[in-house]
Write an enzyme that holds these catalytic residues in place. Sequence first.
Site, short mmCIF file in Angstrom:
data_model
loop_
_atom_site.label_atom_id
_atom_site.label_comp_id
_atom_site.label_asym_id
_atom_site.label_seq_id
_atom_site.Cartn_x
_atom_site.Cartn_y
_atom_site.Cartn_z
N GLU A 1 0.39 -1.06 -0.47
CA GLU A 1 0.03 0.37 0.14
C GLU A 1 1.13 0.76 0.20
OE1 GLU A 1 -2.89 -0.13 3.69
OE2 GLU A 1 -2.74 -2.46 3.07
N GLU B 1 -10.15 5.71 2.52
CA GLU B 1 -10.28 4.93 3.65
C GLU B 1 -10.43 5.91 5.16
OE1 GLU B 1 -8.26 1.61 6.68
OE2 GLU B 1 -7.43 1.57 4.39
#
Length: 422
Positions: A226, A337
Amino acid sequence: MAMEMQNIRKTMRLLVVLLLFFFFFFTEMAAPSTASRSSSSTQNLEVQTQLKLLNKPAVKSIRSPDGDIIDCIELAHQPAFDHPLFKDHKIQMAPNFHPERAVAESKVSSKTKPKITQLWHLNGRCPEGTIPVRRTKEDDLLRASSIKAFGKKRHKSIPQPRSADPDLISQSGHQHAIAYVDGDEFYGAKATINVWEPKIQQPNEFSLSQIWILGGAFGEDLNSIEAGWQVSPDLYGDNHTRLFTYWTSDAYQATGCYNLLCSGFIQINNEIAMGASIYPISGYHNSQYDISLLVWKDPTEGNWWLQFGNKYVLGYWPAFLFSYLSDSASMIEWGGEVVNSESDGQHTSTQMGSGHFPGEGFGKASYFKNIEIVDGSNNLRVPKGLATFTEQSNCYDVQTGKGGNWGNYFYYGGPGRNSNCP
């Protein structure tokens, strides 16, 4: 007379005894217990040991305007090499291959984009042969739930568009607004990500925008790489927008961490610091700034490389860290997120992206543009079958588009709590 003196002495002795009693009583009440002192001493020892492990001797140190200290440490002394697995690892100083169009694009786009960099650059740079590492402070460790948990994600936080019921996902406290592709073999991904500074309601919440490179099923052996930007008061102690990376090979259980806070990512670049503030950031109905991130697998060595912008190849995750990703990724996700802790019984007001819904468009809503994947021939191409996912579209939403010099893009984000998201 003698009797009087004897009574006086008795009284004095009694007073002394009483004074001693009260002294010891209140001293004992005020002082921490032996167990408490021992526990405090043990914690302090653990903190100092961990700080020594993370903060390597610096060739040069730079104080950033935001309060960070950036240590320039020798390349071979970075935290990755503390692990036995890295003992005989030879640092790969450059990737063998770039995805086909990555270099060609940089010649054009670097002239037209607003300059974006990191805040610590205002006060200095690291010399060749070193890498910049954000110094971990005692307060950073003390904010963590435990020394062992520092730098690690607390909960599983991968959005699972097709493999789980959204209601089950939202119970973990994480919410997303993403675009994704799956059902193929992927060898990397790229995107240009609009940079904002979303407001965070609770210190234990965060807001981020990133690319996920995923391998395997959404079980206990999930592999994930990520990269993106995040605002995380719990991790960094402030509300600045920071460049970050993360990796795990077992769905966040024991492996992986943010940035360089454990063995894993090997950095080779001396100009960009993981976890450091990005500067400048976008403003509502004002100047817009974005960062370009590219993650791809070296076809020869199998390592996964990370590039920031058009010229900063930052480093790589060695192939041996992973099981599924040692071959290829099975899903790519782009998007935002947040953590929704519902601390007051209501949905959090922590913002995603700019804190505004996609429908507001450029200059107001946050975006990802020029979304691409790397295929098996090491070529960058437009993803096929791009889909979207969000748990609660009235809190955070996503809208895709296509065309012009933005290629495949989407706007995303939202304010969290509002009249339609109580």
